[in-house]
Scaffold this active site. Structure first.
Site, PDB file in Angstrom:
ATOM      1  N   GLU A 193       0.801  -1.240   0.000  1.00 33.40           N
ATOM      2  CA  GLU A 193       0.000   0.000   0.000  1.00 33.40           C
ATOM      3  C   GLU A 193       0.832   1.289   0.000  1.00 33.40           C
ATOM      4  OE1 GLU A 193      -2.793  -0.254   3.260  1.00 33.40           O
ATOM      5  OE2 GLU A 193      -3.849  -1.932   2.341  1.00 33.40           O
ATOM      6  N   ASN A 236       2.050  -5.176  -3.186  1.00 33.42           N
ATOM      7  CA  ASN A 236       0.634  -5.453  -2.914  1.00 33.42           C
ATOM      8  C   ASN A 236      -0.101  -4.141  -2.635  1.00 33.42           C
ATOM      9  OD1 ASN A 236      -1.353  -7.646  -2.256  1.00 33.42           O
ATOM     10  ND2 ASN A 236      -1.330  -6.755  -0.205  1.00 33.42           N
ATOM     11  N   GLU A 270      -6.523 -10.386  -1.341  1.00 32.27           N
ATOM     12  CA  GLU A 270      -7.310 -10.142  -0.115  1.00 32.27           C
ATOM     13  C   GLU A 270      -8.789 -10.013  -0.455  1.00 32.27           C
ATOM     14  OE1 GLU A 270      -5.720  -6.869   2.193  1.00 32.27           O
ATOM     15  OE2 GLU A 270      -3.643  -7.508   1.847  1.00 32.27           O
ATOM     16  N   HIS A 323     -10.537  -5.618  -2.394  1.00 32.43           N
ATOM     17  CA  HIS A 323     -11.610  -5.377  -1.420  1.00 32.43           C
ATOM     18  C   HIS A 323     -12.704  -4.614  -2.154  1.00 32.43           C
ATOM     19  CE1 HIS A 323      -9.217  -6.822   1.912  1.00 32.43           C
ATOM     20  NE2 HIS A 323      -8.234  -6.017   1.592  1.00 32.43           N
ATOM     21  N   ASP A 344     -12.567  -9.747  -0.887  1.00 30.03           N
ATOM     22  CA  ASP A 344     -13.874  -9.787  -0.212  1.00 30.03           C
ATOM     23  C   ASP A 344     -14.783  -8.819  -0.950  1.00 30.03           C
ATOM     24  OD1 ASP A 344     -12.773  -7.403   0.874  1.00 30.03           O
ATOM     25  OD2 ASP A 344     -12.626  -8.218   2.906  1.00 30.03           O
TER      26      ASP A 344
HETATM   27  C1  XIL Z   1      -6.478  -6.043   8.260  1.00 34.37           C
HETATM   28  C2  XIL Z   1      -6.838  -7.198   9.187  1.00 34.37           C
HETATM   29  O1  XIL Z   1      -7.792  -7.999   8.546  1.00 34.37           O
HETATM   30  C3  XIL Z   1      -7.395  -6.676  10.497  1.00 34.37           C
HETATM   31  O2  XIL Z   1      -7.543  -7.741  11.428  1.00 34.37           O
HETATM   32  C4  XIL Z   1      -6.471  -5.617  11.099  1.00 34.37           C
HETATM   33  O3  XIL Z   1      -7.083  -5.057  12.240  1.00 34.37           O
HETATM   34  C5  XIL Z   1      -6.174  -4.526  10.083  1.00 34.37           C
HETATM   35  O4  XIL Z   1      -5.622  -5.132   8.917  1.00 34.37           O
HETATM   36  N1  XIL Z   1      -5.022  -4.362   3.692  1.00 34.37           N
HETATM   37  C6  XIL Z   1      -4.070  -5.263   4.130  1.00 34.37           C
HETATM   38  C7  XIL Z   1      -4.387  -6.165   5.267  1.00 34.37           C
HETATM   39  O5  XIL Z   1      -3.014  -5.397   3.502  1.00 34.37           O
HETATM   40  O6  XIL Z   1      -3.241  -6.438   6.049  1.00 34.37           O
HETATM   41  C8  XIL Z   1      -5.462  -5.587   6.149  1.00 34.37           C
HETATM   42  O7  XIL Z   1      -5.802  -6.547   7.149  1.00 34.37           O
HETATM   43  C9  XIL Z   1      -6.664  -5.185   5.333  1.00 34.37           C
HETATM   44  C10 XIL Z   1      -6.299  -4.133   4.319  1.00 34.37           C
END
Ligand code: XIL
Length: 299
Positions: free
Chosen positions: A127, A170, A235, A207, A237
């Site tokens: 990020e 990422n 990741e 996401h 969802d």
């Molecule tokens: C999130 C986790 O799911 C949570 O449990 C934590 O509180 C915050 O981080 N981008 C990422 C992940 O790269 O590491 C993040 O995970 C979600 C967003």
């Protein structure tokens, strides 16, 4: 196929999920984990605030628990993540530029050495690009003190620490091809490849809102892959977990040969960091939702 992992394996891909160490003792959870998934990303356990809470004091216990589970269940691991501005202990943000550089190098090297041979791919930098229209890196302790070159430096340090693990960048909101943020990351990867900076893969967090992926997602994946990197959905969802939206996402990956796998960010809706969005493939009782069947059929 009878599971997500087996279905993905039919085309040489993997299907993974984020796992918190704290749930490895819950059999209702691990039953689904070990039946369905063949790749694991630690949800928080390999982040800087856990692995080096104070300078030079490393804590790999929680991450080791997940690696040990994965090894005894034939699952591979994605390391997540070495350099990120979030879940970063305040001691790091407070360092001078030269101390920050050596702390970053030491963090990357020590963590990668600890897990050497056990990680398929590392999210070396997470990020680092800004939201919105700039297409530039975001402000962070790393960027602000070390300059744009911190990403290249992190990847070179990572390669020197472990020459076998795949090294990934990422990020989120880089799925829509025309977005400035996507273009910024694309230009960085293109530059890295042209100058021989070691980078092997790009992770698209994915996401998504209720609409699912942007219609250009497959184009984005194939354009990045054409630079000579693997791409992964890291990741996933989707708010309300629409079947069509999940199938569209899986299709974008399976139509790109260098899209090597898909990871969802949790198993059951009750495991999700997006509470209230019900964005995952299993309901809170552990039953597969319609999106599960859509994904299985699309793989
Ligand atoms: C999130 C986790 O799911 C949570 O449990 C934590 O509180 C915050 O981080 N981008 C990422 C992940 O790269 O590491 C993040 O995970 C979600 C967003």
């Amino acid at each position: 196929a009878s599971s997500l992992g087996a279905a993905a394996a039919q085309s040489g891909r993997y299907f993974g999920t984020a796992v918190p160490a704290g749930k490895l003792g819950t059999s209702a959870y691990t039953a689904i984990l070990d039946r369905e998934f063949n790749m694991i990303t630690p949800e928080n356990e390999m982040k800087w605030d856990t692995t080096e809470p104070s300078r030079g004091n490393f804590n790999f216990g929680p991450g080791d628990q997940i690696v040990s589970h994965a090894q005894s269940h034939g699952q591979r691991m994605r390391g997540h993540t070495l350099v990120w501005h979030n879940q970063l202990p305040s001691w790091v943000s407070n360092l001078s530029a030269s101390d920050l550089q050596s702390a970053m190098d030491n963090h990357i090297t020590t963590e990668m050495n600890h897990y050497k041979g056990k990680i398929y791919a590392w999210d070396v930098v997470n990020e680092a690009f800004a939201d919105g229209g700039s297409g530039q890196q975001r402000s962070s302790p790393f960027h602000d003190k070390l300059g744009n070159g911190f990403i290249e430096h992190a990847f070179r340090t990572a390669r020197a620490a472990d020459s076998s693990a795949k090294l990934c960048y990422n990020d989120y909101n880089i799925e829509n091809w025309s977005d400035a943020k996507t273009q910024g990351v694309y230009n960085m990867v293109k530059d890295f490849k042209s100058r021989g900076v070691p980078i092997d893969c790009v992770g698209f967090q994915s996401h998504f809102g209720t609409g699912g992926p942007p219609s250009s997602f497959q184009t984005t994946l194939s354009n990045f892959a054409a630079l000579g990197v693997d791409v992964q959905i890291t990741e996933l969802d989707i708010a309300q977990a629409g079947s069509t939206q999940y199938a569209n996402t899986v299709n974008a990956c399976v139509h790109v040969s260098r899209c090597t796998g898909i990871t969802v960010w949790g198993i059951r809706d009750s495991d999700s960091w997006r509470s209230g969005d019900n964005p995952l493939l299993f309901d809170s009782n552990g039953n597969p939702k319609s999106a599960y069947t859509a994904v299985l059929n699309a793989l």
